[in-house]
Design a protein around this motif. Structure first.
Motif, PDB file in Angstrom:
ATOM      1  N   ALA A 153      12.268  97.409 -52.523  1.00 37.94           N
ATOM      2  CA  ALA A 153      13.330  98.391 -52.737  1.00 37.94           C
ATOM      3  C   ALA A 153      13.986  98.655 -51.377  1.00 37.94           C
ATOM      4  N   VAL A 154      15.138  99.292 -51.402  1.00 33.25           N
ATOM      5  CA  VAL A 154      15.841  99.567 -50.142  1.00 33.25           C
ATOM      6  C   VAL A 154      16.039 101.073 -50.028  1.00 33.25           C
ATOM      7  N   LEU A 155      15.584 101.630 -48.909  1.00 37.28           N
ATOM      8  CA  LEU A 155      15.749 103.060 -48.649  1.00 37.28           C
ATOM      9  C   LEU A 155      16.872 103.226 -47.633  1.00 37.28           C
ATOM     10  N   LYS A 156      17.894 104.020 -48.007  1.00 41.84           N
ATOM     11  CA  LYS A 156      19.035 104.221 -47.096  1.00 41.84           C
ATOM     12  C   LYS A 156      19.348 105.707 -46.984  1.00 41.84           C
ATOM     13  N   THR A 157      19.815 106.127 -45.819  1.00 41.13           N
ATOM     14  CA  THR A 157      20.282 107.516 -45.718  1.00 41.13           C
ATOM     15  C   THR A 157      21.496 107.664 -46.631  1.00 41.13           C
ATOM     16  N   ASP A 177      26.417  99.146 -40.847  1.00 41.79           N
ATOM     17  CA  ASP A 177      25.868  97.968 -40.170  1.00 41.79           C
ATOM     18  C   ASP A 177      24.332  97.977 -40.171  1.00 41.79           C
ATOM     19  N   GLY A 178      23.747  98.369 -41.294  1.00 40.49           N
ATOM     20  CA  GLY A 178      22.300  98.319 -41.432  1.00 40.49           C
ATOM     21  C   GLY A 178      21.570  99.477 -40.781  1.00 40.49           C
ATOM     22  N   ARG A 179      22.322 100.382 -40.113  1.00 45.84           N
ATOM     23  CA  ARG A 179      21.658 101.543 -39.509  1.00 45.84           C
ATOM     24  C   ARG A 179      21.304 102.517 -40.621  1.00 45.84           C
ATOM     25  N   GLU A 189      17.196 102.278 -53.560  1.00 43.96           N
ATOM     26  CA  GLU A 189      17.867 101.292 -54.417  1.00 43.96           C
ATOM     27  C   GLU A 189      16.915 100.156 -54.764  1.00 43.96           C
ATOM     28  N   GLY A 190      17.056  99.639 -55.964  1.00 41.95           N
ATOM     29  CA  GLY A 190      16.344  98.419 -56.306  1.00 41.95           C
ATOM     30  C   GLY A 190      16.907  97.277 -55.471  1.00 41.95           C
ATOM     31  N   PHE A 191      16.063  96.329 -55.091  1.00 38.09           N
ATOM     32  CA  PHE A 191      16.521  95.200 -54.274  1.00 38.09           C
ATOM     33  C   PHE A 191      17.261  94.207 -55.180  1.00 38.09           C
ATOM     34  N   MET A 233      30.644  94.186 -52.857  1.00 36.07           N
ATOM     35  CA  MET A 233      29.933  93.918 -54.101  1.00 36.07           C
ATOM     36  C   MET A 233      28.930  92.779 -53.917  1.00 36.07           C
ATOM     37  N   PHE A 234      27.906  92.803 -54.784  1.00 36.30           N
ATOM     38  CA  PHE A 234      26.974  91.681 -54.890  1.00 36.30           C
ATOM     39  C   PHE A 234      27.341  90.893 -56.131  1.00 36.30           C
ATOM     40  N   VAL A 235      27.233  89.551 -56.052  1.00 36.94           N
ATOM     41  CA  VAL A 235      27.329  88.730 -57.255  1.00 36.94           C
ATOM     42  C   VAL A 235      25.925  88.227 -57.544  1.00 36.94           C
ATOM     43  N   VAL A 278      28.514  96.883 -57.513  1.00 34.79           N
ATOM     44  CA  VAL A 278      29.170  97.494 -56.351  1.00 34.79           C
ATOM     45  C   VAL A 278      28.106  98.022 -55.401  1.00 34.79           C
ATOM     46  N   ASN A 279      28.223  97.669 -54.128  1.00 38.23           N
ATOM     47  CA  ASN A 279      27.286  98.180 -53.127  1.00 38.23           C
ATOM     48  C   ASN A 279      27.863  99.365 -52.360  1.00 38.23           C
ATOM     49  N   GLU A 280      29.103  99.251 -51.933  1.00 33.58           N
ATOM     50  CA  GLU A 280      29.641 100.290 -51.061  1.00 33.58           C
ATOM     51  C   GLU A 280      31.157 100.365 -51.148  1.00 33.58           C
TER      52      GLU A 280
HETATM   53  P1  AMP Z   1      25.010  98.505 -46.686  1.00 39.04           P
HETATM   54  O1  AMP Z   1      24.803  99.324 -45.462  1.00 39.04           O
HETATM   55  O2  AMP Z   1      24.740  99.242 -47.959  1.00 39.04           O
HETATM   56  O3  AMP Z   1      26.359  97.827 -46.698  1.00 39.04           O
HETATM   57  O4  AMP Z   1      23.937  97.316 -46.608  1.00 39.04           O
HETATM   58  C1  AMP Z   1      23.979  96.337 -45.579  1.00 39.04           C
HETATM   59  C2  AMP Z   1      23.475  95.007 -46.120  1.00 39.04           C
HETATM   60  O5  AMP Z   1      22.117  95.137 -46.568  1.00 39.04           O
HETATM   61  C3  AMP Z   1      24.246  94.523 -47.348  1.00 39.04           C
HETATM   62  O6  AMP Z   1      25.421  93.860 -46.962  1.00 39.04           O
HETATM   63  C4  AMP Z   1      23.192  93.614 -47.993  1.00 39.04           C
HETATM   64  O7  AMP Z   1      23.143  92.367 -47.318  1.00 39.04           O
HETATM   65  C5  AMP Z   1      21.894  94.348 -47.750  1.00 39.04           C
HETATM   66  N1  AMP Z   1      21.597  95.252 -48.892  1.00 39.04           N
HETATM   67  C6  AMP Z   1      22.014  96.526 -49.028  1.00 39.04           C
HETATM   68  N2  AMP Z   1      21.586  97.072 -50.190  1.00 39.04           N
HETATM   69  C7  AMP Z   1      20.871  96.124 -50.829  1.00 39.04           C
HETATM   70  C8  AMP Z   1      20.182  96.075 -52.084  1.00 39.04           C
HETATM   71  N3  AMP Z   1      20.104  97.124 -52.903  1.00 39.04           N
HETATM   72  N4  AMP Z   1      19.578  94.890 -52.418  1.00 39.04           N
HETATM   73  C9  AMP Z   1      19.624  93.833 -51.576  1.00 39.04           C
HETATM   74  N5  AMP Z   1      20.249  93.823 -50.381  1.00 39.04           N
HETATM   75  C10 AMP Z   1      20.872  94.936 -50.001  1.00 39.04           C
END
Ligand code: AMP
Length: 363
Positions: free
Chosen positions: A146-150, A156-158, A184-186, A258-260, A268-270
């Motif tokens: 899973a992915v943990l994000k603020t 940029d991955g921060r 988020e689910g991976f 977006m992810f495909v 949609v990711n962001e």
């Molecule tokens: P973000 O900051 O959300 O744009 O994430 C940066 C990068 O991390 C994305 O461009 C993806 O390569 C990867 N990533 C983010 N969220 C996910 C997710 N839920 N599953 C897989 N990869 C992710």
């Protein structure tokens, strides 16, 4: 509706002074506008090419008032400008495009995904996680990886951590600073794409062709225009981006990342309501670049054609890559863009190179 145009000769205010503001100011100059920058950062790349720079924090109301008095319209190159600053400018009667309502959605990863879902768009599975205590059961429900994000201020991955099967959730929570988060689910994606859509004051939209984005260490490394995806998928991605822009009542630009997936779904990711790194190729390969399109949108001018006259591959120059400029400047078919940054820190976006490739298809 009669649209009050902000005509060439007027002044555009830009919140933020990075390379996105710099390239917006250059495009504005081509149409006869001047730009004023408000930024808390000294030596801002946008300041080098603008009429005036106000060096101040976004919370400084006297500076914001001075900025508002000097400009006819405000836009931004950084979506994490504090909402209060934008509301203050709006309260002074200055149009801010995009405005505080759009930022409220785009500044919060949970609000963003809720918004997309309500419109019928797909996203990764997600859950808000406000405390460490809430993380453990959420992780059990989500499964790993899973992915943990603020929720806020990540880029940029921060502010994000992947939780693999053996990873300790306490460490991940600490690593992102122990702030309200989203789990988020991976997504096992096949590729990452983005669409940049412009929406004008009159509600008209124009989208650039979807592009593929390749990342290294979470930072955009390369954009391939157009993305090698089917026409059907490209149409779907463009339509979704336009639907989001309409629903936000956005005036300006919206980049939708977006992810495909392998089974051909778009998630949609962001959302980024501003020019986007994945649109830099449009300067050299489209009739009207994303930066000129932003100027047209916020000034109430008709949107330009996003049609591309060439395909392109854009490569970011990060950190020391910029010292390779003598190589790029003599390369046939390549266009070099440098942002005027003096210090090449690792991972810092110093410039980009766009390789322009004659178009072979007619899509
Ligand atoms: P973000 O900051 O959300 O744009 O994430 C940066 C990068 O991390 C994305 O461009 C993806 O390569 C990867 N990533 C983010 N969220 C996910 C997710 N839920 N599953 C897989 N990869 C992710």
């Amino acid at each position: 509706m009669t649209i009050q145009q902000i005509v060439p000769g007027s002044t555009i205010g830009i919140l933020g002074g990075g390379q996105l503001g710099r390239m917006t100011a250059l495009a504005a100059a081509e149409l006869g506008y001047a730009c004023v920058i408000l930024t808390p950062e000294p030596d801002a790349p946008a300041a080098q090419v603008s009429a005036l720079t106000i060096l101040a924090d976004y919370g400084d109301e006297a500076a914001l008032a001075k900025f508002a008095a000097a400009v006819d319209v405000v836009t931004l190159e950084f979506e994490n400008v504090p909402a209060e600053a934008v509301q203050f400018l709006e309260s002074l009667g200055k149009p801010v495009r995009p405005g505080s309502r759009v930022l409220a959605v785009a500044q919060d990863r949970v609000a963003e995904k809720d918004f997309v879902r309500k419109l019928g768009g797909g996203t990764a599975p997600y859950e808000p996680v406000d405390t460490l205590k809430a993380l453990i059961p959420a992780l059990e429900r989500m499964g790993r990886p899973a992915v943990l994000k603020t929720r806020r201020m990540g880029y940029d991955g921060r502010g994000q951590r992947i939780l693999q099967h053996r990873d300790n959730p306490v460490e991940a929570w600490d690593a992102i600073g122990g702030k309200p988060a989203i789990l988020e689910g991976f997504v096992k994606f096949n590729r990452e794409i983005s669409v940049i859509v412009a929406r004008g004051v009159d509600g008209a939209t124009r989208a650039y062709v979807p592009v593929e984005n390749r990342h290294k260490d979470h930072i955009l490394s390369e954009t391939i225009a157009p993305a090698p995806i089917s026409r059907h998928l490209a149409d779907q991605a463009e339509a979704l981006a336009a639907r989001i822009a309409h629903a936000l009542e956005l005036v300006g630009l919206l980049a939708v990342e977006m992810f495909v997936t392998d089974d051909g779904r778009i998630l949609v990711n962001e959302l980024a309501p501003r020019p986007h790194n994945s649109g830099h190729w449009t300067i050299d390969a489209c009739l009207v670049s994303q930066f000129e399109q932003l100027v047209r949108a916020v000034c109430g001018l008709p949107l330009g054609s996003p049609e591309r006259h060439a395909d392109a591959v854009m490569t970011n120059l990060l950190g020391n890559d910029a010292y390779r400029w003598p190589e790029f400047i003599k390369e046939p078919g390549a266009r070099l863009h440098l942002y005027g940054k003096s210090e090449a820190r690792p991972g810092r976006k110093m410039g980009h190179v766009t390789r322009v490739i004659p178009r072979t298809d007619r899509r």
